[in-house]
Design a protein around this motif. Sequence first.
Motif, PDB file in Angstrom:
ATOM      1  N   ILE A 121       0.789  -1.247   0.004  1.00 58.15           N
ATOM      2  CA  ILE A 121      -0.043   0.138  -0.001  1.00 58.15           C
ATOM      3  C   ILE A 121       0.767   1.175  -0.030  1.00 58.15           C
ATOM      4  O   ILE A 121       0.495   2.239  -0.611  1.00 58.15           O
ATOM      5  CB  ILE A 121      -0.961   0.073   1.421  1.00 58.15           C
ATOM      6  CG1 ILE A 121      -1.728  -1.153   1.256  1.00 58.15           C
ATOM      7  CG2 ILE A 121      -1.839   1.367   1.310  1.00 58.15           C
ATOM      8  CD1 ILE A 121      -2.706  -1.351  -0.245  1.00 58.15           C
ATOM      9  N   LEU A 122       1.982   1.205   0.662  1.00 60.64           N
ATOM     10  CA  LEU A 122       2.632   2.485   0.937  1.00 60.64           C
ATOM     11  C   LEU A 122       3.814   2.731  -0.246  1.00 60.64           C
ATOM     12  O   LEU A 122       3.941   3.908  -0.491  1.00 60.64           O
ATOM     13  CB  LEU A 122       3.451   2.662   2.118  1.00 60.64           C
ATOM     14  CG  LEU A 122       2.648   2.629   3.392  1.00 60.64           C
ATOM     15  CD1 LEU A 122       3.239   2.814   4.799  1.00 60.64           C
ATOM     16  CD2 LEU A 122       1.621   3.907   3.390  1.00 60.64           C
ATOM     17  N   PHE A 123       4.035   1.790  -0.752  1.00 58.62           N
ATOM     18  CA  PHE A 123       5.228   2.015  -1.888  1.00 58.62           C
ATOM     19  C   PHE A 123       4.549   2.664  -3.019  1.00 58.62           C
ATOM     20  O   PHE A 123       5.217   3.604  -3.577  1.00 58.62           O
ATOM     21  CB  PHE A 123       5.986   0.687  -2.416  1.00 58.62           C
ATOM     22  CG  PHE A 123       6.591   0.787  -3.557  1.00 58.62           C
ATOM     23  CD1 PHE A 123       7.907   1.643  -3.255  1.00 58.62           C
ATOM     24  CD2 PHE A 123       6.833   0.153  -4.439  1.00 58.62           C
ATOM     25  CE1 PHE A 123       8.793   1.781  -4.418  1.00 58.62           C
ATOM     26  CE2 PHE A 123       7.747   0.354  -5.546  1.00 58.62           C
ATOM     27  CZ  PHE A 123       8.642   1.186  -5.444  1.00 58.62           C
ATOM     28  N   PRO A 124       3.523   2.067  -3.859  1.00 57.96           N
ATOM     29  CA  PRO A 124       2.931   2.774  -4.636  1.00 57.96           C
ATOM     30  C   PRO A 124       2.924   4.269  -4.850  1.00 57.96           C
ATOM     31  O   PRO A 124       3.294   5.053  -5.911  1.00 57.96           O
ATOM     32  CB  PRO A 124       1.583   1.994  -5.382  1.00 57.96           C
ATOM     33  CG  PRO A 124       1.985   0.708  -4.652  1.00 57.96           C
ATOM     34  CD  PRO A 124       2.545   0.917  -3.454  1.00 57.96           C
ATOM     35  N   PRO A 125       2.133   4.841  -3.966  1.00 56.35           N
ATOM     36  CA  PRO A 125       2.062   6.048  -3.876  1.00 56.35           C
ATOM     37  C   PRO A 125       3.195   7.009  -4.053  1.00 56.35           C
ATOM     38  O   PRO A 125       3.295   8.045  -4.458  1.00 56.35           O
ATOM     39  CB  PRO A 125       1.122   6.441  -2.483  1.00 56.35           C
ATOM     40  CG  PRO A 125       0.537   5.181  -2.044  1.00 56.35           C
ATOM     41  CD  PRO A 125       1.552   4.238  -2.739  1.00 56.35           C
ATOM     42  N   VAL A 126       4.528   6.297  -3.490  1.00 58.57           N
ATOM     43  CA  VAL A 126       5.747   7.247  -3.421  1.00 58.57           C
ATOM     44  C   VAL A 126       6.083   7.261  -5.050  1.00 58.57           C
ATOM     45  O   VAL A 126       6.711   8.513  -5.264  1.00 58.57           O
ATOM     46  CB  VAL A 126       6.754   6.169  -2.900  1.00 58.57           C
ATOM     47  CG1 VAL A 126       8.101   6.886  -2.947  1.00 58.57           C
ATOM     48  CG2 VAL A 126       6.489   6.203  -1.362  1.00 58.57           C
ATOM     49  N   LEU A 127       5.758   6.557  -5.787  1.00 61.79           N
ATOM     50  CA  LEU A 127       5.865   6.763  -7.250  1.00 61.79           C
ATOM     51  C   LEU A 127       5.052   7.766  -7.891  1.00 61.79           C
ATOM     52  O   LEU A 127       5.560   8.635  -9.162  1.00 61.79           O
ATOM     53  CB  LEU A 127       5.577   5.549  -8.210  1.00 61.79           C
ATOM     54  CG  LEU A 127       6.175   4.137  -7.602  1.00 61.79           C
ATOM     55  CD1 LEU A 127       6.007   3.039  -8.652  1.00 61.79           C
ATOM     56  CD2 LEU A 127       7.795   4.341  -7.954  1.00 61.79           C
ATOM     57  N   ILE A 128       4.333   8.347  -7.054  1.00 67.00           N
ATOM     58  CA  ILE A 128       3.503   9.596  -7.851  1.00 67.00           C
ATOM     59  C   ILE A 128       4.559  10.703  -7.756  1.00 67.00           C
ATOM     60  O   ILE A 128       4.539  11.688  -8.529  1.00 67.00           O
ATOM     61  CB  ILE A 128       2.227  10.005  -6.798  1.00 67.00           C
ATOM     62  CG1 ILE A 128       1.146   8.863  -7.006  1.00 67.00           C
ATOM     63  CG2 ILE A 128       1.835  11.438  -6.970  1.00 67.00           C
ATOM     64  CD1 ILE A 128      -0.141   9.143  -5.884  1.00 67.00           C
ATOM     65  N   LEU A 129       5.496  10.665  -6.687  1.00 68.17           N
ATOM     66  CA  LEU A 129       6.474  11.582  -6.634  1.00 68.17           C
ATOM     67  C   LEU A 129       7.270  11.664  -8.111  1.00 68.17           C
ATOM     68  O   LEU A 129       7.617  12.751  -8.633  1.00 68.17           O
ATOM     69  CB  LEU A 129       7.462  11.681  -5.696  1.00 68.17           C
ATOM     70  CG  LEU A 129       7.142  11.693  -4.267  1.00 68.17           C
ATOM     71  CD1 LEU A 129       7.788  11.270  -3.112  1.00 68.17           C
ATOM     72  CD2 LEU A 129       6.316  13.126  -3.829  1.00 68.17           C
ATOM     73  N   VAL A 130       7.557  10.581  -8.758  1.00 67.06           N
ATOM     74  CA  VAL A 130       7.912  10.661 -10.001  1.00 67.06           C
ATOM     75  C   VAL A 130       7.137  11.554 -11.048  1.00 67.06           C
ATOM     76  O   VAL A 130       7.602  12.266 -11.807  1.00 67.06           O
ATOM     77  CB  VAL A 130       8.297   9.138 -10.626  1.00 67.06           C
ATOM     78  CG1 VAL A 130       8.983   9.303 -12.018  1.00 67.06           C
ATOM     79  CG2 VAL A 130       9.317   8.468  -9.778  1.00 67.06           C
ATOM     80  N   PHE A 131       6.029  11.212 -11.004  1.00 65.03           N
ATOM     81  CA  PHE A 131       5.039  11.864 -11.753  1.00 65.03           C
ATOM     82  C   PHE A 131       4.906  13.540 -11.453  1.00 65.03           C
ATOM     83  O   PHE A 131       4.872  14.218 -12.397  1.00 65.03           O
ATOM     84  CB  PHE A 131       3.515  11.373 -11.448  1.00 65.03           C
ATOM     85  CG  PHE A 131       2.490  11.513 -12.635  1.00 65.03           C
ATOM     86  CD1 PHE A 131       2.810  12.199 -13.895  1.00 65.03           C
ATOM     87  CD2 PHE A 131       1.144  11.110 -12.433  1.00 65.03           C
ATOM     88  CE1 PHE A 131       1.807  12.436 -14.633  1.00 65.03           C
ATOM     89  CE2 PHE A 131       0.213  11.155 -13.455  1.00 65.03           C
ATOM     90  CZ  PHE A 131       0.513  12.000 -14.427  1.00 65.03           C
ATOM     91  N   VAL A 132       4.933  13.643 -10.219  1.00 67.02           N
ATOM     92  CA  VAL A 132       5.197  15.279  -9.979  1.00 67.02           C
ATOM     93  C   VAL A 132       6.263  15.884 -10.724  1.00 67.02           C
ATOM     94  O   VAL A 132       6.415  16.999 -11.097  1.00 67.02           O
ATOM     95  CB  VAL A 132       5.352  15.401  -8.329  1.00 67.02           C
ATOM     96  CG1 VAL A 132       5.571  16.642  -8.031  1.00 67.02           C
ATOM     97  CG2 VAL A 132       3.920  14.895  -7.566  1.00 67.02           C
ATOM     98  N   ALA A 133       7.546  15.113 -10.343  1.00 65.46           N
ATOM     99  CA  ALA A 133       8.661  15.635 -11.059  1.00 65.46           C
ATOM    100  C   ALA A 133       8.643  15.983 -12.670  1.00 65.46           C
ATOM    101  O   ALA A 133       8.913  16.992 -13.200  1.00 65.46           O
ATOM    102  CB  ALA A 133      10.071  14.821 -10.853  1.00 65.46           C
ATOM    103  N   LEU A 134       7.824  14.838 -13.327  1.00 65.76           N
ATOM    104  CA  LEU A 134       7.703  14.951 -14.797  1.00 65.76           C
ATOM    105  C   LEU A 134       6.755  16.310 -15.006  1.00 65.76           C
ATOM    106  O   LEU A 134       7.093  16.887 -15.986  1.00 65.76           O
ATOM    107  CB  LEU A 134       7.066  13.759 -14.963  1.00 65.76           C
ATOM    108  CG  LEU A 134       7.677  12.388 -15.288  1.00 65.76           C
ATOM    109  CD1 LEU A 134       6.981  11.243 -15.569  1.00 65.76           C
ATOM    110  CD2 LEU A 134       8.961  12.327 -16.040  1.00 65.76           C
ATOM    111  N   MET A 135       5.649  16.281 -14.265  1.00 64.97           N
ATOM    112  CA  MET A 135       4.772  17.314 -14.518  1.00 64.97           C
ATOM    113  C   MET A 135       5.209  18.791 -14.283  1.00 64.97           C
ATOM    114  O   MET A 135       4.928  19.817 -14.880  1.00 64.97           O
ATOM    115  CB  MET A 135       3.304  17.064 -13.784  1.00 64.97           C
ATOM    116  CG  MET A 135       2.712  16.056 -14.190  1.00 64.97           C
ATOM    117  SD  MET A 135       2.486  15.693 -16.203  1.00 64.97           S
ATOM    118  CE  MET A 135       1.400  17.310 -16.660  1.00 64.97           C
TER     119      MET A 135
END
Lengths: 110, 240
Positions: free
Chosen positions: A77-91
């Motif tokens: 549960i906790l690991f996948p949301p961390v990947l949102i940070l990658v998306f944040v950097a991209l955007m």
Amino acid sequence: MAQAQAHSGQQHPIKLYMVVWGLLFVLSTFSYLVDYLGIQGYLRWSLILLFMILKAGLIVAIFMHMAWERLALIYAILFPPVLILVFVALMASESHYTVLTRLAFLGGGP
Amino acid sequence: MTESIERPTSNPHLRPVGLRGVAADLSSDQRAFKNVSWGKAMMWIFLLSDTFIFGCFLLAYMTARMSTTIAWPNPSEVFALTIGGEEIPLILIAIMTFVLISSSGTMAMAVNFGYRHDRRKTAALMLATAVLGATFVGMQAFEWTKLIREGVRPWENPWGAAQFGSSFFMITGFHGTHVSIGVLFLLIMARKVWRGDFDQERRGFFTSRKGHYEIVEIMGLYWHFVDLVWVFIFAFFYLW
């Protein structure tokens, strides 16, 4: 109490919930004070993020009992949301480019 | 807690802990997350999907705000209320935050009393949670009304960047919907608890399965998640 599992469920002392409740109140007050006192600049952003992460952590760990769950569930549960940070950097990079082209070709007007 | 349980020996019910436990859980040929009921696991997986939806909304807002050439309205002023002739910044949002946190507190205690099979206290605390949730939605309705009167639309607003309006209605609207659905479910579950459905093993009208008090915790997961999302909205939309 510590052996409670599956059938008897998550059993923790009421006092623990009261303490977390109080902490969430204090942290929210601090967040609000950041705005109320008009703190600006890097101090503002770091304080807002700090109080946000502390609040989120308390809610997930204690109120949602994540601290006592199986490690496999915690990671799932906790690991996948961390990947949102990658998306944040991209955007963020994308928005910088967009605003640059807007300023270059539209002159900053509406 | 399972800390005291070590690797399986003769007893097949004992599961390894730590990273060995993760490997054992995920490679098990039956179901992952041993000792976690399917109901709870499914709620967590649903909440994970919801995290991505809210994550994408906040990302869209970030992108819009970072890429606009027109000044973003100052939320501190937009959401200020005039009380007693004095303008207090963000006061309504602060009160809404405290109301939602309190509802999380009562919900956490409801879960606790649920596992103690104290149906009266559980139902009362769930009802209190629902009332606080409804109060939150009521205050949000007030906030929306005020801003719409002031001319905020998804395509424009009087203070600057038009994207402010669409971000505001999208993010707070989706969160408010979650709170409203939560209030509805809280009322339904509180009724079941009050009636003693989980003590008498009464069968549910929809699934015709016997419910148990764990549903209060699963309901609680959803409710705390709604509070959790508000923590991020409060930080990124109202304070940033």
